[in-house]
Enzyme design. Structure first.
Site, short mmCIF file in Angstrom:
data_model
loop_
_atom_site.label_atom_id
_atom_site.label_comp_id
_atom_site.label_asym_id
_atom_site.label_seq_id
_atom_site.Cartn_x
_atom_site.Cartn_y
_atom_site.Cartn_z
N CYS A 120 -9.14 -31.38 -9.40
CA CYS A 120 -10.41 -31.70 -10.10
C CYS A 120 -11.01 -30.76 -11.41
O CYS A 120 -11.93 -30.37 -11.74
CB CYS A 120 -11.42 -31.27 -8.98
SG CYS A 120 -11.70 -29.52 -8.38
N SER A 180 -0.92 2.54 10.58
CA SER A 180 -1.48 3.91 10.47
C SER A 180 -2.92 4.04 10.73
O SER A 180 -3.33 5.12 10.81
CB SER A 180 -1.16 4.39 8.94
OG SER A 180 -1.90 3.62 8.02
N ARG A 235 0.76 -1.25 -0.07
CA ARG A 235 -0.19 -0.16 -0.06
C ARG A 235 0.84 1.14 0.12
O ARG A 235 0.40 2.43 -0.12
CB ARG A 235 -1.11 0.07 1.28
CG ARG A 235 -2.01 -1.04 1.37
CD ARG A 235 -3.05 -0.71 2.19
NE ARG A 235 -3.74 -2.07 2.46
CZ ARG A 235 -3.48 -3.04 3.40
NH1 ARG A 235 -2.32 -3.10 3.98
NH2 ARG A 235 -4.25 -4.24 3.49
N HIS A 246 -7.10 -10.93 7.68
CA HIS A 246 -7.05 -10.84 6.41
C HIS A 246 -6.63 -11.99 5.77
O HIS A 246 -6.25 -12.44 4.56
CB HIS A 246 -6.13 -9.75 5.88
CG HIS A 246 -6.68 -8.21 6.03
ND1 HIS A 246 -5.97 -7.09 6.11
CD2 HIS A 246 -7.83 -7.86 6.42
CE1 HIS A 246 -6.81 -6.24 6.59
NE2 HIS A 246 -7.98 -6.69 6.56
N GLN A 271 -3.38 -7.70 10.82
CA GLN A 271 -3.89 -7.54 9.48
C GLN A 271 -3.11 -8.15 8.29
O GLN A 271 -3.24 -8.10 7.19
CB GLN A 271 -3.95 -5.97 9.02
CG GLN A 271 -4.90 -5.12 10.12
CD GLN A 271 -4.78 -3.66 9.85
OE1 GLN A 271 -4.98 -3.11 8.86
NE2 GLN A 271 -4.26 -2.87 10.95
N ILE A 302 -0.75 -11.20 6.65
CA ILE A 302 -1.08 -12.37 5.92
C ILE A 302 0.17 -13.36 5.77
O ILE A 302 0.09 -14.32 5.33
CB ILE A 302 -1.61 -12.56 4.59
CG1 ILE A 302 -0.71 -11.56 3.66
CG2 ILE A 302 -2.88 -11.62 4.62
CD1 ILE A 302 -1.21 -11.58 2.31
#
Length: 238
Positions: free
Chosen positions: A150, A189, A32, A119, A101, A103
């Site tokens: 599959c 932030s 970000r 997240h 937040q 991952i």
């Protein structure tokens, strides 16, 4: 710093809410950030928020996975001082939960047990058709779009833009925040919702904000520490 230590020493039940600042201290860039946005737009012509949306994943899975594997996967990253300090707080019985937040799974790698991954995680992947589980190693070994036996496309268990958070994870996070007498907010932030809004559920006495730059919650905080989260909590490792 002495004041910070005193608050943590006197706390009985701490909850931690953290963001990308913890990961950047382990060498994982924040997608970000202005640099992250620049790289995404330069390479793909669209910002990260578009590349990491559920609509983009469904419409352009090849481009999604090309970006995802190049810019969001850092399997060699190691837990830093902040991750280790929080794990120690849990081990000695002071920290009730980590709400993150991120991952990248670094809190678990450091030894934290109760981690609410708002997240999701890059380490969990499922077929969109049959729900078969795939590890990160399996995904990284597949060329192009990872596909299940599959025939279904495999999706990371990461909350993409346009998707809702997992209700069970959010409920766990809210319960942990409500039960805490001390809340540490670090490396974020507080600009990303709904994660930033979780602070509103805190009913304790001490709100500690640790972040390099000011946040919208600084005025509400008992104490603000404008330092790297790892440096601020490193005393816990002594």
């Amino acid at each position: 710093m002495k004041e910070l230590r005193d608050y943590i020493d006197s706390a009985k039940k701490i909850v931690f809410l953290g963001g990308a600042g913890l990961s950047t201290e382990s060498g994982i860039p924040d997608f970000r950030s202005s640099d992250g946005v620049f790289k995404a737009v330069s390479a793909y012509g669209v910002p990260p928020e578009t590349l990491l949306s559920i609509d983009f994943f469904e419409d352009y899975p090849e481009i999604f996975y090309d970006y995802y594997k190049k810019f969001l996967i850092y399997p060699d990253a190691k837990p830093n001082k902040a991750h280790k300090a929080l794990a120690k707080l849990e081990q000695i019985g002071k920290l009730n939960a980590v709400v993150t937040q991120n991952i990248d799974g670094l809190h678990q790698a450091a030894g934290s047990k109760h981690v609410c991954e708002l997240h999701g995680s890059v380490y969990r992947n499922h077929c969109t058709k049959c729900r078969r589980f795939y590890s990160l190693d399996q995904i990284m070994q597949m060329k192009g779009v990872p596909t299940c036996e599959c025939g279904g496309i495999i999706k990371p268990d990461v909350v993409l833009y346009g998707e809702g958070l997992d209700n069970a994870v959010v409920t766990d996070a809210i319960r942990s925040i409500r039960e805490a007498d001390t809340m540490i907010v670090g490396g974020t932030s507080l600009a990303v919702y709904p994660a930033a809004g979780l602070i509103d559920y805190f009913r304790g006495d001490t709100l500690i904000v640790i972040n390099l730059s000011p946040t919208p919650r600084d005025r509400e905080a008992t104490i603000c520490v404008h330092e790297k989260i790892g440096e601020a909590l490193s005393f816990l490792l002594d």
